[in-house]
Design a protein around this motif. Structure first.
Motif, PDB file in Angstrom:
ATOM      1  N   ASP B  50      11.957   1.918  -6.411  1.00  0.00           N
ATOM      2  CA  ASP B  50      11.743   3.461  -6.480  1.00  0.00           C
ATOM      3  C   ASP B  50      12.981   4.073  -7.221  1.00  0.00           C
ATOM      4  OD1 ASP B  50       9.143   3.570  -5.833  1.00  0.00           O
ATOM      5  OD2 ASP B  50       9.537   3.730  -3.739  1.00  0.00           O
ATOM      6  N   GLY B  52      16.233   5.479  -9.234  1.00  0.00           N
ATOM      7  CA  GLY B  52      16.079   6.104 -10.525  1.00  0.00           C
ATOM      8  C   GLY B  52      17.107   5.610 -11.364  1.00  0.00           C
ATOM      9  N   GLY B 153      10.795  12.538  -9.162  1.00  0.00           N
ATOM     10  CA  GLY B 153      11.977  11.947  -9.170  1.00  0.00           C
ATOM     11  C   GLY B 153      13.184  12.877  -8.262  1.00  0.00           C
ATOM     12  N   SER B 158      17.035  10.889 -11.249  1.00  0.00           N
ATOM     13  CA  SER B 158      15.851  10.281 -11.913  1.00  0.00           C
ATOM     14  C   SER B 158      16.015  10.985 -13.102  1.00  0.00           C
ATOM     15  CB  SER B 158      14.823  10.520 -10.983  1.00  0.00           C
ATOM     16  OG  SER B 158      13.763  10.535 -12.061  1.00  0.00           O
ATOM     17  N   ILE B 201       9.470  13.411  -3.424  1.00  0.00           N
ATOM     18  CA  ILE B 201       9.161  12.589  -4.728  1.00  0.00           C
ATOM     19  C   ILE B 201       8.133  12.261  -4.766  1.00  0.00           C
ATOM     20  CG2 ILE B 201       9.838  10.754  -5.896  1.00  0.00           C
ATOM     21  CD1 ILE B 201      12.822  10.943  -4.493  1.00  0.00           C
TER      22      ILE B 201
END
Ligand SMILES: Nc1ncnc2c1ncn2[C@@H]1O[C@H](COP(=O)(O)OP(=O)(O)OP(=O)(O)O)[C@@H](O)[C@H]1O
Ligand SMILES: Nc1ncnc2c1ncn2[C@@H]1O[C@H](COP(=O)(O)OP(=O)(O)OP(=O)(O)O)[C@@H](O)[C@H]1O
Ligand SMILES: NCCCCNCCCN
Ligand SMILES: [Mg+2]
Ligand SMILES: [Mg+2]
Lengths: 351, 343, 263, 291, 351
Positions: B50, B52, B153, B158, B201
């Motif tokens: 997960d 970024g 994100g 991100s 997110i």
């Protein structure tokens, strides 16, 4: 020949010396009690013998062998603790067998010895019980069996009875003494209960603040205390302030009454203050004895088999005991009575 | 085909550490599976899927002195991050054997980084919770969408979210770059003030669970999520009418890669026909798309599954410089301009 | 007890119970919604079929067991020794064991990453094995307050000093004492510490995530965002595991009150 | 072992040796890492002393994240203490039947450990946008949680309500022994001296419990302050509370300054340490009475 | 006139009846002790008087007023608990003042009364101390002052001394009795220590399994127990199995020896087995008494002021006590001795 010898034993915790110059020797097969008030160092001496504490000075020898280089588990001593200290995870059999197992004794031998021990304490039928399933008295008997199973050369008991209630305490102390006689094992027994010490021992060590104040047979200790401490700790002594009247005639003055002593040790001047001791059971208001004191009754209390009366004699409160009897009239407060006693019971106490 | 020495060396290393590769992203699940199947001797150690792009950069930095399983060998970051990482000395150059088929404008001439795939930003909408599906950025500001709009994100870390801000800026008529960044931030500030923005997110799960009923995400992600949800709940993927933005990601090998050969072998696999087609299967356009299409190496059913080509016609491809300027504006200004937080 | 007090008592209790059970109900209900329109166990089926679930769950179970072993080895002799020989040190040791409650896990693991990287004198993070070990040590630290307290409480119920002396004078050495006398008597306490440790490790997220280990906690978090219904099924499973562990503690402690432990 | 030799100077170190495994372990895996962070909070990147990191805590979103963390922790601790106390009192003093007690304690043991990710899902599934309660309220009563009651699971109240799930049981677990420490004789002595129930609670029971209550509050506060996983699972790391920010910082976020991270961690230690010192101090005071 | 009257009092917990048919009345100013073994219901009776437990049957009235409708805090009773039960959050002053404060007494008055109470227990100097800063004996005296401060009509003490050690127990019991006399407050005192009950009470209620077995003065209870339970619970009684020899002559056979009883109540047939009791202090081997039994010494133990010897008489082990004296020769096991006693001390026990 002395079996257990404590020579000049000393122990300090930090700056505090709790055992001072402790000397004594115990014969093989003897049953010796340490008697003294709480904190006087009884347990500490016992723990040094067992090897739980290292003496700060002096030596301990058993059967002629110095113990100082030996660890606890090498000394071959049996010990019974106040709080039983049975292993809660083991049943009676396993508890008693523990010392033998640890020593690697063969199984069959263990079995036989444990059986013998359980027979000794008359608990064969409880071999499978766990400690929590037994009364305090039963547990303590198992603890005794456990201590005896590996045939120790010395048995130590630290107030083994004080967690038990009165009736069991008395019966178990008789049992312990009888087993000890039977096995002839040298035993040190710690207690702060004078009756217990007096009733059970060959000899008693009265301890006071880390010292052995007096060592002697029960009757010596009780009837001929050599220090004020022993006199007051053992039994319930009356302390009487007096003045020497005539050293030659051995007379002393208590309040305004004269009494002749059997014995006035040392040299005294007339008029010199002197401390006398009289046991409560030595006095009586019925006839008898060769000496007498007049007094006023302060109080009488009924204690069961005994009635204790307190009288005032020239400012001294003197208690005396009479056996209870159904027809006994308890002296009433304020009454004037005559206290009869035998001159030989009026002791001079070295202060 | 990679050289035998490379394969040998990679096998000796025995491990490849990747980072930030969600299995639903651009078909990475199958890509990794394919790589493992081909080189079973190499263990694939996947770090935080997960993360970024910025997290990937930091992961390399943080593990400069660490050769353990926490140190990534390869990264896959937004276009803007490539040059930055090269500058900071975080990458090592490598040119895959299919190097020539990668368009020049999305690769570093020295081989430090190279574009891998792209898609356009889209809205994915949970139709259980949203009655009227928004069609453009301006729609999202409507009160109907209170507490419903999310990014995929953290806009401070991100790439996907940073570019979403850019796209929003574009829709307001700004030029790509700092200007779009600022305009985008204003847009999100407005969205936040209206109570429409949710600082969560967004992913397939949050969309279905209703935490983020509308999410801005790459179309390939949105489509993959749609497939995953299997109509429970039903979702719709919409490419906005204005501010259509195409984003390119780039590959690179960490300068401190504990397994450099495995990393190179990974690159060879990604840029092989097999690897490229797996990406394509994940709804994104791989770097060698045009060359392979021309050579007829793309199966028809994959072509058919792609989003309609017209979506891409209006798409803006910002340059590296434009993206850099935008990124600086967004990461620097997000907290102060938008500052979405729990209330 | 007056009627008023009873009513208030019940009201408070019912409120509390609703507070506890409604979210659990919600969780369960949601986990059944994987198939549109009907309740089904699809989510559970998918979870169990997911190789990542199997892998991470196995990993965490193994970690929990390792952590329990380390915990017992560290805590039992220490608690025993402190009670026996250094009772004055007990407050200090206890204070140290409570520190993990003060220092957030996230801080501790931050320290690990900085302190035990490959360029340090103890490069634990340099290998998978080392990192796993570091994680286990970290878990041991997290569980320390619970483990130590449990064992220490267990020791309090027996007279450690006297039992030790009783064993010593019967000829036993330290190892025999620990194995035959002390450990059997703290088995219930150790077990309750162990179950608590298990519950902590299975769901732990922070350490595993920051050390990048494939544990169940991070998996749960990740899947929570990426999947719609499976995370709820997983949460139900995690809850059942925690419940199971703590239920076992109750059972053990109740059982141990009734009978002594045997080994 | 230690008692064989009369040489007492050997006695001390050998005794200490028994503590060595524990001491080494704790030093390596608890104290040193923590010290590293604490020291790092006062260092620049190249290792020289600075207060800048601490000063920098007062910049950007950090102060507000501390503030919101403290607020959530305080609110959940206060409410948790209150409700937990009420439940414990009801059970200990027999307002509800005795058999309730054992299951409740068991359950509290479980629930107080039920923090983390699963908890977040439980509340999402219940109070989230499509959660059980949300949907029930909307469908049956036409109440929309967020619109009508201003309730949102991702808000201050949302997190507080979620944290309460483990705070209440923790309170029950910790305060029950204290309540049981209230000896029956105290109440009876008060009664026989003429006191009413209210007078007993006001003059005797509450003053005795006060340190325990305050101490437990402090513990609950620290407990909430360090909770990371629940918040992350709820919001996916974009929420500005301290643990999440620190988490992101460690993972390698945009902050990019490890020493500032150290400072944030140090700040957390300070806050939880203060809470725990208060707790320990008050517990010692309370135990003085409850001996 | 009776001040406290318990009429047919009963209490069951669930199916178990722990107090059965308890009747007694206590005069104003009287000091009455409840004596009995653990679990016999002493505390339960006391708690019913205080209002902590509701009787299952019967009534309690104080000064002619039925108490059943009154709550504890309306009964104006003082109570002292075994475990002191001082409020730990208050200092001595506030503890003693509590009852007065609760009653809304003006400040100045409270101050004066508390001072008076502290003077009574001689702890004026400790007014600022907290309970945990005091010894058990001091705490218990404060508890007494606290109970007395609101001038209760009745004082209840539930084993107030049993948590204290021996010396303090004795001195505090005397202090309690003296304060009680001084204030003239009607008092119920619960104990399981017979010496305590005997020494302190006007009257004693010996309780057995929820019933009052015997009510009487200490001397009545001790010297004329009416049930076997009372006889064995109070004092250390010898139980002797005998057979009636000649009912008319009131002679019985113990082993092969004949003894004449002072009194043979009821009708007995010759040869009928009968149980006799003899207190240890009633026997002696010195001359005296009108009756005698021959026996063999089993053991002698030195208990301090008393030497207890156990002899076997026709299969009965009979103990007797002699006061210790320095020149006393303890009978040796195996010796034949004659036990002299007075026929009036040999009681027939109703079984
Ligand atoms: N480990 C220790 N450290 C410091 N002081 C100690 C220690 N053990 C005992 N003492 C002190 O030594 C003194 C003697 O203690 P000991 O236990 O031998 O007394 P005791 O005669 O057995 O008393 P009791 O009858 O209460 O058992 C006491 O003042 C005690 O406080
Ligand atoms: N609340 C209760 N519920 C059930 N049984 C009880 C309760 N209180 C007392 N009992 C039982 O009643 C009997 C008498 O108890 P009580 O406390 O009156 O005895 P006691 O004479 O005061 O004994 P002790 O000397 O041990 O204090 C005991 O068998 C006890 O177990
Ligand atoms: N490798 C692609 C870029 C990183 C993607 N991370 C996905 C997390 C969503 N924010
Ligand atoms: Mg002792
Ligand atoms: Mg009682």
């Amino acid at each position: 020949m002395s079996f257990l010898v404590l020579d000049n034993l000393q122990k300090s915790f930090g700056a505090v010396q709790v055992v001072k110059d402790f000397n004594m020797s115990i014969d093989k097969g003897e049953f010796v009690s340490f008697l003294g008030p709480s904190g006087c160092g009884k347990t500490t001496v016992l723990r040094m013998i067992a090897g739980f504490e290292t003496p700060t000075g002096g030596t301990i020898s058993i059967d002629g062998r110095d113990q100082s280089r030996l660890k606890t588990n090498q000394r071959n001593i049996g010990m019974v603790f106040q709080a039983y200290a049975l292993f809660p995870n083991m049943n009676v059999f396993d508890n008693v067998a523990f010392g033998l197992k640890v020593a690697g004794t063969p199984k069959a031998q263990i079995e036989a010895r444990v059986k013998e021990m359980l027979a000794l304490i008359r608990l064969e039928h409880l071999a499978d019980r766990y400690p929590y399933q037994m009364s305090g008295g039963q547990q303590q008997r198992v603890a005794l069996a456990r201590a005896l199973a590996p045939k120790p050369q010395l048995l130590l008991l630290d107030e083994p009875l004080s967690a038990l209630d009165a009736k069991i305490r008395i019966s178990l102390r008789e049992e312990i003494r009888q087993i000890q006689r039977q096995l002839g094992i040298t035993t040190v027994f710690v207690t702060h209960d004078q009756e217990e010490a007096l009733s059970i021992s060959d000899r008693i060590v009265v301890m006071n603040a880390g010292r052995a104040d007096q060592i002697g047979t029960p009757s010596e200790i009780y009837n001929r205390p050599t220090t004020r401490f022993v006199a007051s700790f053992v039994g319930t002594l009356n302390m009487i302030d007096a003045k020497v009247e005539d050293p030659a005639a051995q007379t002393v003055r208590i309040g305004d009454q004269l009494v002749r002593l059997r014995d006035l040790p040392g040299s005294h001047k007339a008029g010199e203050p002197i401390l006398l001791a009289l046991r409560p059971e030595a006095g009586s208001i019925s006839e008898g004895g060769d000496s007498a004191l007049q007094g006023t009754v302060l109080s009488s209390s009924f204690l069961g088999s005994v009635v204790r009366t307190k009288i005032d004699v020239g400012g001294n409160a003197i208690s005396f005991d009479m056996f209870n009897a159904p027809d006994l009239r308890m002296p009433a407060p304020g009454e004037r009575v005559t206290l009869n006693f035998s001159a030989q019971d009026l002791l001079v106490v070295a202060d | 085909e990679p050289s035998a020495e490379l394969i040998e060396a990679a096998k000796k290393e025995g491990m490849l550490t990747t980072i930030a590769l969600p299995h639903s992203w651009c078909g990475y699940g199958e890509v990794i599976a394919g790589f493992k199947a081909k080189y079973p001797e190499i263990q694939v150690n996947e770090l935080n899927p997960d993360a970024g792009s910025a997290d990937e950069v930091e992961a390399i930095k943080a593990n400069k002195d660490n050769k353990g399983p926490q140190a990534p060998d390869v990264v896959d970051v937004g276009l803007a991050f490539g040059p930055q990482m090269k500058e900071e000395g975080l990458l090592q150059p490598y040119k895959v054997s299919t190097w020539d088929e990668i368009p020049d404008d999305i690769k570093d001439a020295e081989g430090y980084w190279y574009g891998d795939y792209y898609g356009v930003l889209s809205f994915i909408v949970n139709k259980d919770m949203v009655e009227t599906v928004p069609q453009d950025w301006a729609d999202l500001l409507k009160p109907d969408y209170a507490g419903q709009v999310a990014l995929a994100g953290d806009p401070r870390a991100s790439n996907q979210a940073i570019l979403a801000v850019l796209a929003a800026g574009l829709s307001k008529g700004a030029k790509p770059g700092e200007e779009s960044g600022k305009a985008g931030l204003e847009y999100f500030a407005e969205l936040n003030k209206a109570g429409n923005f949710v600082p969560v997110i967004a992913k397939a799960g949050t969309i279905a669970q209703g935490a983020t009923p509308i999410a801005v995400a790459w179309d390939y992600n949105a489509l993959a999520w749609r497939d995953e949800l299997k109509e429970n709940p039903p979702v719709e993927v919409v490419v906005p009418k204005t501010g259509v933005l195409a984003g390119v990601y780039v590959q690179g090998i960490s300068a401190y890669a504990p397994h450099p050969n495995a990393a190179k072998l990974w690159m060879e696999y990604l840029y092989s026909d097999e690897g490229q087609n797996l990406w394509l299967k994940g709804y994104c356009h791989p770097a060698r798309f045009n060359a392979m299409a021309k050579a007829g190496k793309i199966p028809q059913e994959l072509m058919d599954a792609l989003p309609p080509a017209e979506s891409y016609e209006a798409a803006v491809f910002p340059t590296v410089e434009e993206q850099n300027a935008n990124k600086a504006a967004v990461t620097g200004g997000w907290d102060s301009v938008v500052g979405a937080n729990v209330q | 007890m007056s009627i008023g007090a009873r009513i208030i008592g019940w009201a408070v209790l019912i409120f509390g119970l609703l507070y506890f059970f409604v979210p659990l109900g919600g969780l369960f209900e949601f986990s059944l919604k994987a198939r549109r329109g009907v309740y089904s166990f699809d989510a559970y089926r998918q979870v169990f079929a997911d190789p990542q679930f199997q892998a991470t769950f196995t990993y965490s179970v193994v970690m929990a067991l390792v952590t329990i072993a380390i915990g017992i080895l560290i805590v039992v002799p220490t608690a025993f020794w402190v009670r026996l020989k250094m009772p004055w040190a007990r407050p200090y040791v206890e204070f140290v064991t409570l520190l993990p409650l003060v220092i957030p896990a996230i801080v501790v693991v931050f320290g690990y990453i900085r302190l035990y990287n490959t360029s340090s004198w103890l490069p634990l993070t340099g290998s998978v094995f080392g990192t796993n070990a570091l994680l286990a040590f970290g878990y041991t630290i997290l569980a320390l307050p619970y483990m130590y307290r449990a064992v220490d409480t267990g020791l309090r119920t027996i007279d450690v000093a006297t039992l030790t002396e009783a064993a010593q004078i019967l000829g036993a050495g330290w190892f025999t004492i620990l194995r035959r006398v002390i450990l059997p008597n703290v088995v219930p306490a150790v077990l309750s510490g162990a179950f608590l440790t298990f519950a902590i490790v299975i769901g732990e997220f922070t350490l595993a995530a920051l050390l990048d280990r494939p544990a169940f906690g991070p998996y749960l978090q990740r899947i929570g965002a990426n999947k719609a219904y499976e995370p709820f099924a997983l949460s139900v499973i995690a809850f059942a595991i925690t419940w199971g562990c703590l239920g076992l503690i109750q059972l053990v402690s109740r059982f141990s009150k009734a009978a002594p432990s045997r080994i | 072992m230690t008692n064989s030799s009369p040489a007492t100077q050997l006695h001390l170190p050998l005794t200490w040796l028994g503590l060595a495994p524990f001491a080494i372990f704790v030093t390596l895996f608890l104290l040193m890492p923590t010290m590293h962070i604490v020291i790092g909070a006062f260092q620049t990147r190249d290792g020289s002393f600075t207060l800048q990191n601490i000063i920098d805590l007062n910049s950007g979103t950090i102060p507000s994240s501390y503030w919101i963390s403290i607020k959530i922790s305080a609110a959940s601790a206060a409410l948790g203490s209150l409700i937990g106390f009420g439940m414990a009192v009801a059970v200990v003093f027999g307002a509800v039947p005795r058999w309730v007690r054992s299951p409740l304690m068991t359950f509290s043991g479980v629930a107080s450990n039920f923090a983390g990710v699963p908890l977040a899902f439980a509340f999402l599934a219940t109070f989230g946008p499509v959660g059980l309660v949300t949907v029930l309220l909307r469908q049956n009563f036409g109440i929309v949680l967020q619109r009508d009651l201003g309730f949102n699971i991702l808000s201050f109240w949302g997190l507080t309500v979620t944290y309460l799930f483990f705070q209440i049981p923790l309170m029950i677990l910790i305060i029950t022994p204290a309540l049981e420490g209230l000896r029956r004789e105290w109440r009876e002595a008060a009664q026989v001296l003429g006191a009413s129930t209210l007078q007993y609670w006001r003059m005797v029971a509450l003053p005795i419990l006060f340190p325990s209550l305050l101490g437990t509050f402090a513990l609950l506060f620290a407990n909430a302050f360090g909770a990371v996983a629940t918040a992350i699972a709820l919001t996916g790391s974009s929420l500005n509370i301290v643990p999440i920010q620190l988490f992101a910082q460690i993972r390698g976020d945009v902050l990019g300054n490890p020493n500032l991270g150290y400072a944030m961690a140090f700040g957390m230690i300070v806050v939880t340490a203060v809470a725990n010192v208060v707790y320990i101090w008050l517990r010692i005071r309370a135990e003085r009475w409850l001996k």
